[in-house]
Design an enzyme around this catalytic site. Sequence first.
Site, short mmCIF file in Angstrom:
data_model
loop_
_atom_site.label_atom_id
_atom_site.label_comp_id
_atom_site.label_asym_id
_atom_site.label_seq_id
_atom_site.Cartn_x
_atom_site.Cartn_y
_atom_site.Cartn_z
CG ASP A 67 -50.45 23.01 2.70
OD1 ASP A 67 -51.18 22.13 2.21
OD2 ASP A 67 -50.87 23.85 3.50
CG ASN A 136 -52.62 30.89 12.48
OD1 ASN A 136 -53.19 30.60 11.42
ND2 ASN A 136 -51.47 30.34 12.84
CG HIS A 138 -52.59 28.75 8.66
ND1 HIS A 138 -52.10 27.89 9.60
CD2 HIS A 138 -53.67 28.12 8.13
CE1 HIS A 138 -52.84 26.80 9.63
NE2 HIS A 138 -53.81 26.92 8.74
CD GLU A 143 -48.69 28.49 10.86
OE1 GLU A 143 -49.78 29.10 10.82
OE2 GLU A 143 -48.56 27.41 11.45
P1 PGA Z 1 -59.66 23.30 8.45
O1 PGA Z 1 -58.21 23.89 8.18
O2 PGA Z 1 -60.38 23.37 7.13
O3 PGA Z 1 -59.42 21.91 8.91
O4 PGA Z 1 -60.30 24.19 9.47
C1 PGA Z 1 -58.08 25.08 7.49
C2 PGA Z 1 -56.63 25.48 7.44
O5 PGA Z 1 -55.92 25.31 8.44
O6 PGA Z 1 -56.20 25.97 6.38
#
Ligand code: PGA
Length: 241
Positions: A67, A136, A138, A143
């Site tokens: 992304d 959440n 994702h 999302e």
């Molecule tokens: P993080 O993010 O590794 O900074 O916890 C994970 C994500 O949001 O995919």
Amino acid sequence: MRIIKGTTYEDMSRKAADVLAAQVLLKPNSVLGLATGSTPIGLYKSLIERYNNGELDFSAVRTVNLDEYRGLPADNDQSYNYFMHHNLFDHINIKPENTHLPNGLETDAEKECARYDAVIAAQGGVDVQLLGIGHNGHIGFNEPADHFPTGTHLVDLQQSTIEANKRFFASIDDVPRQAYTMGIRTIMSAKCILLVASGKDKAEIVKKSFFGPVTPQVPASILQLHPNVILAGDADALSLI
Ligand code: PGA
């Protein structure tokens, strides 16, 4: 599903890096699907160490990232393009032309999504897709939603994601509100999926994703249907399973 348990974040990162290192050793022109966020940083460090020790050669490796924020140029230090260069690409012998991310500056979403899907398809399929996981559920920036989106698409980031990512920006108003992300079909098409999780704050969503119902409200839960998933977590992230 296979579970790799690390005692600490560093231990988990090293063990998860073993998976990508083995992939590159066995198939030097592998297509690696890469992820950003704080969790994969230790894994990338471990890959860089192995490259510096002469154990790994990335000269034929190709990468596609999950992304990119919409609206940030590649040289903005919060763009995922910048992140990948800073945390991995600039430290190994990968060819810049073999690395791919969505173009956050393309304003024509339909055009950019079609372009990026074509780029992924042209690589001939992803060998190992690395994923982090949001609080959440994702994966990439897919999302929670009423359905599983398929190909690359433009998403409006949820408030909880904007909150979680504000730590990287001067203020919450600077966090982009939209991003381009690979879709769930593309992620599920990878031959192998390696999800890394670290910290107590991820324990609940890890449990929900891998042992709860499969639902687009928890996007990572779809991974239960993939035949070759590796969950790599530290003791805290795996503490509820
Ligand atoms: P993080 O993010 O590794 O900074 O916890 C994970 C994500 O949001 O995919």
